[in-house]
Scaffold this motif. Structure first.
Motif, short mmCIF file in Angstrom:
data_model
loop_
_atom_site.label_atom_id
_atom_site.label_comp_id
_atom_site.label_asym_id
_atom_site.label_seq_id
_atom_site.Cartn_x
_atom_site.Cartn_y
_atom_site.Cartn_z
N LEU A 190 0.87 -1.17 0.00
CA LEU A 190 0.00 0.00 0.00
C LEU A 190 0.91 1.22 0.00
O LEU A 190 1.71 1.40 0.92
CB LEU A 190 -0.90 0.00 1.24
CG LEU A 190 -2.01 1.04 1.28
CD1 LEU A 190 -3.14 0.64 0.32
CD2 LEU A 190 -2.57 1.18 2.70
N LEU A 191 0.81 2.04 -1.02
CA LEU A 191 1.72 3.17 -1.19
C LEU A 191 0.92 4.48 -1.15
O LEU A 191 -0.05 4.63 -1.89
CB LEU A 191 2.47 3.03 -2.52
CG LEU A 191 3.55 4.07 -2.82
CD1 LEU A 191 4.66 3.43 -3.66
CD2 LEU A 191 2.98 5.27 -3.58
N LEU A 192 1.34 5.38 -0.30
CA LEU A 192 0.64 6.66 -0.14
C LEU A 192 1.42 7.78 -0.83
O LEU A 192 2.57 8.06 -0.49
CB LEU A 192 0.46 6.98 1.35
CG LEU A 192 -0.31 8.26 1.69
CD1 LEU A 192 -1.70 8.24 1.07
CD2 LEU A 192 -0.42 8.42 3.20
N ASP A 193 0.79 8.39 -1.83
CA ASP A 193 1.36 9.52 -2.57
C ASP A 193 0.74 10.79 -1.99
O ASP A 193 -0.36 11.19 -2.34
CB ASP A 193 1.01 9.36 -4.05
CG ASP A 193 1.53 10.51 -4.91
OD1 ASP A 193 2.20 11.40 -4.36
OD2 ASP A 193 1.26 10.49 -6.13
N HIS A 194 1.47 11.43 -1.08
CA HIS A 194 0.91 12.55 -0.31
C HIS A 194 0.55 13.76 -1.17
O HIS A 194 -0.40 14.49 -0.86
CB HIS A 194 1.92 13.00 0.76
CG HIS A 194 2.08 12.01 1.87
ND1 HIS A 194 1.61 12.23 3.15
CD2 HIS A 194 2.65 10.78 1.90
CE1 HIS A 194 1.89 11.19 3.92
NE2 HIS A 194 2.53 10.30 3.18
N THR A 195 1.29 14.00 -2.25
CA THR A 195 1.08 15.22 -3.04
C THR A 195 0.54 14.95 -4.44
O THR A 195 0.36 15.89 -5.22
CB THR A 195 2.40 16.01 -3.16
OG1 THR A 195 3.40 15.17 -3.76
CG2 THR A 195 2.89 16.46 -1.79
N GLY A 196 0.30 13.68 -4.76
CA GLY A 196 -0.27 13.36 -6.06
C GLY A 196 0.68 13.50 -7.23
O GLY A 196 0.25 13.79 -8.35
N ILE A 197 1.99 13.27 -7.00
CA ILE A 197 2.96 13.42 -8.09
C ILE A 197 2.99 12.19 -9.01
O ILE A 197 3.59 12.21 -10.07
CB ILE A 197 4.37 13.70 -7.55
CG1 ILE A 197 4.87 12.54 -6.68
CG2 ILE A 197 4.40 15.01 -6.80
CD1 ILE A 197 6.30 12.71 -6.24
N GLY A 198 2.38 11.09 -8.59
CA GLY A 198 2.36 9.89 -9.42
C GLY A 198 3.33 8.84 -8.92
O GLY A 198 4.43 9.16 -8.45
N ILE A 199 2.94 7.59 -9.05
CA ILE A 199 3.72 6.50 -8.49
C ILE A 199 5.12 6.40 -9.08
O ILE A 199 6.09 6.07 -8.39
CB ILE A 199 2.96 5.16 -8.66
CG1 ILE A 199 3.66 4.04 -7.90
CG2 ILE A 199 2.81 4.81 -10.13
CD1 ILE A 199 2.86 2.76 -7.87
N ASN A 200 5.27 6.73 -10.37
CA ASN A 200 6.57 6.61 -11.01
C ASN A 200 7.52 7.75 -10.65
O ASN A 200 8.71 7.68 -10.97
CB ASN A 200 6.41 6.53 -12.53
CG ASN A 200 5.76 5.23 -12.96
OD1 ASN A 200 6.11 4.16 -12.47
ND2 ASN A 200 4.79 5.31 -13.85
N SER A 201 7.01 8.78 -9.99
CA SER A 201 7.86 9.90 -9.59
C SER A 201 8.31 9.81 -8.14
O SER A 201 9.10 10.62 -7.68
CB SER A 201 7.10 11.23 -9.81
OG SER A 201 6.78 11.40 -11.16
N LEU A 202 7.81 8.80 -7.42
CA LEU A 202 8.18 8.65 -6.02
C LEU A 202 9.55 7.98 -5.90
O LEU A 202 9.94 7.16 -6.73
CB LEU A 202 7.13 7.80 -5.29
CG LEU A 202 5.73 8.42 -5.23
CD1 LEU A 202 4.73 7.40 -4.72
CD2 LEU A 202 5.73 9.66 -4.35
N GLY A 203 10.29 8.35 -4.87
CA GLY A 203 11.63 7.80 -4.67
C GLY A 203 11.62 6.55 -3.83
O GLY A 203 10.57 6.04 -3.43
#
Length: 371
Positions: free
Chosen positions: A74-87
């Motif tokens: 379960l992955l939380l993207d706090h700012t909505g930048i997209g899953i492929n942009s998360l580090g």
């Protein structure tokens, strides 16, 4: 990032089970709302599955049908930048999908959220709590490693070994206390590590309940252990033939009558290259005493030049073979090699007498056998 996450799932033994069920994951994490999103990643058979939901005042829900039990992220993207942009430091939680209602609740992150309503996730939380002290020590040791000059890093190997043994003790205890949990099958995979010892792992597998052993995942893992038995210490080393750099076939059986170190490595493998001086040392010391080395390279299809350069640069003057098929190398598959460096010490009769010997342990073993 998405590839990294699915790689984590692919390494899990819980890709699917024979049982089918409906899951309903309901969550509430803080008061996050759009554009914040939450993703649910899991695998069905050999397929990657990604689901997503927009948060509304921290609330989200995932419904689905899956073969169970299935490990998921379960992955939380706090700012909505997209899953492929998360580090790599993304806000991720590990959980299991199983039939029924699964509740996720947290104040500000997925990492610190709690799961309820699921026996499988209760077991997973119990295992996580048991292993946390060891993992905390590992973080400290890793920080020490990063700050240590490269020349001094080998001195930290003993500390890593101590931590590995601590973790194995914790995992073994969990497995023995929870033989009816699918999480124990996962824990057994972690206990076994990348180079499992059949004589150590199989007895633990046998402590699991028949329901776990006979599940789809249990039978698949049993098949892998049976393959491992063929290359366990005490077994006759499977024969093979593979080409050397000049395209000439070389068979393991052609070395019968000698001690042979069957050495799996690759030019791109830094730990292998760091271990090579130790292998060169023992080869030069014992090559006139009925001992040789046969190198099997897991270099890539376009990696022949790099393979040959590494042989020359590292002074590896023994026999070498490879089909240049990377991790699909046929000899590596035959021997169940899933990590490198890896090796098997074979005696003059063709029997495997030791495996995965490194540094001083390799030298001491050969000294004892070839004195």
């Amino acid at each position: 990032m998405k590839k990294v996450l699915f790689f984590m799932l692919a390494a899990s033994p819980f890709l699917a089970n024979a049982q089918t069920g409906n899951y309903d994951v309901k969550g509430k994490i803080g008061k996050l709302s759009a554009p914040a999103k939450v993703y649910l990643l899991h695998r069905e058979k050999d397929k990657n599955v990604t689901d997503s939901a927009v948060l509304a005042n921290g609330a989200f829900e995932f419904k689905g049908n899956t073969n169970l039990p299935t490990q998921a992220l379960l992955l939380l993207d706090h700012t909505g930048i997209g899953i492929n942009s998360l580090g790599r430091d993304a806000d991720v939680m590990n959980l299991y999908l199983e039939s029924g209602n699964i509740l996720v609740a947290g104040t500000d992150s997925a990492k610190t959220a709690k799961i309820s309503g699921s026996k499988l996730n209760d077991d997973n939380a119990k295992l996580a709590a048991a292993t946390k002290p060891v993992l905390d020590k590992a973080v400290v040791l890793n920080n020490e490693y990063q700050k240590t000059p490269e020349a001094d890093r080998p001195k930290l190997v003993e500390k890593y070994t101590v931590l590995q043994n601590e973790q194995k003790a914790v995992l073994k205890k969990f497995i023995q206390q929870n033989p009816a949990s699918f999480v124990s099958l996962d824990a057994l995979r972690s206990f076994a590590g990348p180079a499992p010892d059949y004589s150590e792992v199989m007895p633990l597998f046998n402590t699991l309940t028949p329901a776990i052993q006979n599940s789809e995942n249990g039978t698949a893992y049993k098949a892998a252990l049976d393959q491992l038995k063929a290359t366990a210490v005490g077994s006759i080393a499977p024969d093979f033939t593979q080409n050397d750099p000049d395209g000439k076939p070389v068979s393991l059986s052609s070395f019968k009558g000698k001690y042979v170190l069957l050495d799996f490595w690759a030019s791109w493998c830094q730990p292998c290259r760091q271990e090579n001086p130790n292998v060169v040392k023992v080869y030069n010391q014992y090559k006139t005493k009925n001992f040789t080395v046969l190198g099997v390279s897991l270099d890539r299809p376009n990696g022949k030049d790099a393979w040959l350069k590494a042989i020359k640069d590292d002074g590896l003057t023994w026999n070498h073979v490879s089909d240049l098929q990377f991790w699909n190398n046929q000899v590596a598959a035959l021997y169940g090699v899933r990590s490198i460096p890896g090796n098997f010490l074979i005696d003059p009769t063709g029997k495997i007498v030791a495996r995965d010997l490194r540094g001083e342990e390799l030298e001491q073993t050969l000294a004892k056998l070839l004195k």
